[in-house]
Design a protein around this motif. Structure first.
Motif, mmCIF file in Angstrom:
data_model
loop_
_atom_site.group_PDB
_atom_site.id
_atom_site.type_symbol
_atom_site.label_atom_id
_atom_site.label_comp_id
_atom_site.label_asym_id
_atom_site.label_seq_id
_atom_site.Cartn_x
_atom_site.Cartn_y
_atom_site.Cartn_z
ATOM 1 N N GLU A 30 0.000 4.749 -13.530
ATOM 2 C CA GLU A 30 0.175 3.376 -13.056
ATOM 3 C C GLU A 30 1.053 3.348 -11.802
ATOM 4 O O GLU A 30 0.759 2.640 -10.840
ATOM 5 C CB GLU A 30 0.792 2.520 -14.168
ATOM 6 C CG GLU A 30 0.865 1.043 -13.857
ATOM 7 C CD GLU A 30 -0.522 0.401 -13.779
ATOM 8 O OE1 GLU A 30 -0.658 -0.541 -12.977
ATOM 9 O OE2 GLU A 30 -1.447 0.837 -14.487
ATOM 10 N N ILE A 31 2.124 4.116 -11.829
ATOM 11 C CA ILE A 31 3.009 4.196 -10.647
ATOM 12 C C ILE A 31 2.246 4.812 -9.476
ATOM 13 O O ILE A 31 2.342 4.348 -8.338
ATOM 14 C CB ILE A 31 4.283 5.001 -10.986
ATOM 15 C CG1 ILE A 31 5.134 4.207 -11.978
ATOM 16 C CG2 ILE A 31 5.076 5.309 -9.726
ATOM 17 C CD1 ILE A 31 6.288 4.975 -12.573
ATOM 18 N N ALA A 36 -0.509 4.286 -4.160
ATOM 19 C CA ALA A 36 -1.752 4.453 -3.397
ATOM 20 C C ALA A 36 -2.165 3.119 -2.773
ATOM 21 O O ALA A 36 -2.530 3.066 -1.586
ATOM 22 C CB ALA A 36 -2.859 4.994 -4.299
ATOM 23 N N LEU A 37 -2.097 2.036 -3.543
ATOM 24 C CA LEU A 37 -2.438 0.710 -3.009
ATOM 25 C C LEU A 37 -1.445 0.280 -1.935
ATOM 26 O O LEU A 37 -1.820 -0.272 -0.904
ATOM 27 C CB LEU A 37 -2.453 -0.339 -4.130
ATOM 28 C CG LEU A 37 -3.676 -0.339 -5.036
ATOM 29 C CD1 LEU A 37 -3.458 -1.279 -6.215
ATOM 30 C CD2 LEU A 37 -4.909 -0.749 -4.258
ATOM 31 N N GLN A 39 0.371 2.212 -0.035
ATOM 32 C CA GLN A 39 0.160 3.021 1.160
ATOM 33 C C GLN A 39 -1.021 2.485 1.967
ATOM 34 O O GLN A 39 -0.967 2.402 3.184
ATOM 35 C CB GLN A 39 -0.080 4.498 0.773
ATOM 36 C CG GLN A 39 -0.189 5.426 1.952
ATOM 37 C CD GLN A 39 1.113 5.539 2.737
ATOM 38 O OE1 GLN A 39 2.192 5.323 2.219
ATOM 39 N NE2 GLN A 39 0.993 5.862 3.999
ATOM 40 N N LYS A 40 -2.101 2.085 1.264
ATOM 41 C CA LYS A 40 -3.265 1.520 1.935
ATOM 42 C C LYS A 40 -2.880 0.233 2.661
ATOM 43 O O LYS A 40 -3.301 -0.006 3.788
ATOM 44 C CB LYS A 40 -4.368 1.246 0.917
ATOM 45 C CG LYS A 40 -5.650 0.752 1.527
ATOM 46 C CD LYS A 40 -6.702 0.522 0.462
ATOM 47 C CE LYS A 40 -7.950 -0.053 1.085
ATOM 48 N NZ LYS A 40 -8.925 -0.465 0.103
ATOM 49 N N ASP A 41 -2.062 -0.615 2.006
ATOM 50 C CA ASP A 41 -1.603 -1.853 2.630
ATOM 51 C C ASP A 41 -0.761 -1.566 3.864
ATOM 52 O O ASP A 41 -0.876 -2.261 4.878
ATOM 53 C CB ASP A 41 -0.791 -2.701 1.647
ATOM 54 C CG ASP A 41 -1.650 -3.335 0.567
ATOM 55 O OD1 ASP A 41 -2.885 -3.353 0.727
ATOM 56 O OD2 ASP A 41 -1.075 -3.799 -0.435
ATOM 57 N N ILE A 42 0.104 -0.562 3.795
ATOM 58 C CA ILE A 42 0.948 -0.216 4.943
ATOM 59 C C ILE A 42 0.081 0.201 6.118
ATOM 60 O O ILE A 42 0.282 -0.256 7.245
ATOM 61 C CB ILE A 42 1.956 0.901 4.577
ATOM 62 C CG1 ILE A 42 3.032 0.349 3.658
ATOM 63 C CG2 ILE A 42 2.581 1.521 5.830
ATOM 64 C CD1 ILE A 42 3.968 1.398 3.101
ATOM 65 N N VAL A 43 -0.901 1.050 5.862
ATOM 66 C CA VAL A 43 -1.798 1.484 6.942
ATOM 67 C C VAL A 43 -2.539 0.277 7.495
ATOM 68 O O VAL A 43 -2.624 0.095 8.710
ATOM 69 C CB VAL A 43 -2.783 2.563 6.434
ATOM 70 C CG1 VAL A 43 -3.868 2.834 7.459
ATOM 71 C CG2 VAL A 43 -2.034 3.838 6.085
ATOM 72 N N GLN A 44 -3.065 -0.571 6.616
ATOM 73 C CA GLN A 44 -3.809 -1.747 7.055
ATOM 74 C C GLN A 44 -2.918 -2.697 7.855
ATOM 75 O O GLN A 44 -3.320 -3.199 8.890
ATOM 76 C CB GLN A 44 -4.387 -2.463 5.826
ATOM 77 C CG GLN A 44 -5.406 -3.517 6.142
ATOM 78 C CD GLN A 44 -6.691 -2.936 6.703
ATOM 79 O OE1 GLN A 44 -7.027 -1.801 6.439
ATOM 80 N NE2 GLN A 44 -7.369 -3.696 7.501
ATOM 81 N N ASP A 45 -1.706 -2.946 7.355
ATOM 82 C CA ASP A 45 -0.790 -3.854 8.049
ATOM 83 C C ASP A 45 -0.364 -3.306 9.399
ATOM 84 O O ASP A 45 -0.084 -4.066 10.318
ATOM 85 C CB ASP A 45 0.450 -4.132 7.195
ATOM 86 C CG ASP A 45 0.142 -4.985 5.983
ATOM 87 O OD1 ASP A 45 -0.955 -5.581 5.928
ATOM 88 O OD2 ASP A 45 0.985 -5.045 5.076
ATOM 89 N N ASN A 46 -0.272 -2.004 9.521
ATOM 90 C CA ASN A 46 0.171 -1.401 10.773
ATOM 91 C C ASN A 46 -0.973 -1.059 11.714
ATOM 92 O O ASN A 46 -0.734 -0.562 12.807
ATOM 93 C CB ASN A 46 1.018 -0.162 10.488
ATOM 94 C CG ASN A 46 2.355 -0.555 9.905
ATOM 95 O OD1 ASN A 46 2.984 -1.493 10.373
ATOM 96 N ND2 ASN A 46 2.778 0.135 8.870
ATOM 97 N N LEU A 47 -2.201 -1.329 11.304
ATOM 98 C CA LEU A 47 -3.339 -1.031 12.162
ATOM 99 C C LEU A 47 -3.280 -1.863 13.444
ATOM 100 O O LEU A 47 -3.588 -1.360 14.527
ATOM 101 C CB LEU A 47 -4.646 -1.281 11.408
ATOM 102 C CG LEU A 47 -5.913 -0.780 12.066
ATOM 103 C CD1 LEU A 47 -5.815 0.713 12.374
ATOM 104 C CD2 LEU A 47 -7.108 -1.044 11.167
#
Length: 168
Positions: A30-31, A36-37, A39-47
């Protein structure tokens, strides 16, 4: 199992030095899912930042022949606070140059002049160039107050982010 419950479960197992069981494995997974989610948000937000960085770098490389120096210049800007006064001055300069262009005064030396110099030039040629209007010029010169710049900056940034999110 929530993220907090997962942490609590793993804390209990580790502090008691128990052998991990299936519940502990589920908590760990779960952690892992959360990170993973996230990290995906960070990449998306920083795109968007990455796109602006790449654009700025490519623009600077037309002026500089050293990529390391161009990166240092970008990092210098990123380390500074947002300079509303500088942006306001740039916007006022743009407006005054556009005023002269609209009045068909297309002298290329105007492109290198500051707001103060453009105001002096306008004052000097008022009686010689009938198309110059002191009231209109004063209105244009007073555009882009700090409050207006902040409002437009926030609005445009939010609009760009929203447009990006709508098309992703």
């Amino acid at each position: 199992m929530t993220l907090k419950q997962s942490f609590d479960r793993l804390r209990f197992t580790l502090t008691k030095q128990n052998k991990p069981n299936q519940t502990d494995i589920d908590a760990f997974n779960e952690i892992g899912k959360y990170f993973a989610l996230h990290q995906k948000d960070i990449v998306q937000d920083n795109l968007l930042f990455a796109k602006l960085y790449a654009f700025t770098l490519s623009e600077l490389l037309t002026y500089y022949s050293d990529i390391d120096f161009a990166n240092k210049e970008i990092n210098k800007v990123l380390n500074e606070p947002i300079c509303i006064e500088k942006l306001s001055l740039s916007l006022r300069t743009m407006e005054l140059r556009n005023y002269f262009a609209q009045k068909k005064i297309l002298d290329p030396f105007l492109k290198t002049k500051s707001v103060k110099e453009l105001e002096e030039i306008h004052e000097r040629y008022l009686d010689k160039l009938p198309q110059l209007d002191p009231i209109e010029f004063a209105k244009i010169g007073s555009n882009w107050s700090e409050k207006d710049v902040i409002y437009n900056l926030e609005s445009n940034i939010n609009l760009s982010i929203q447009n990006y999110k709508n098309y992703v």
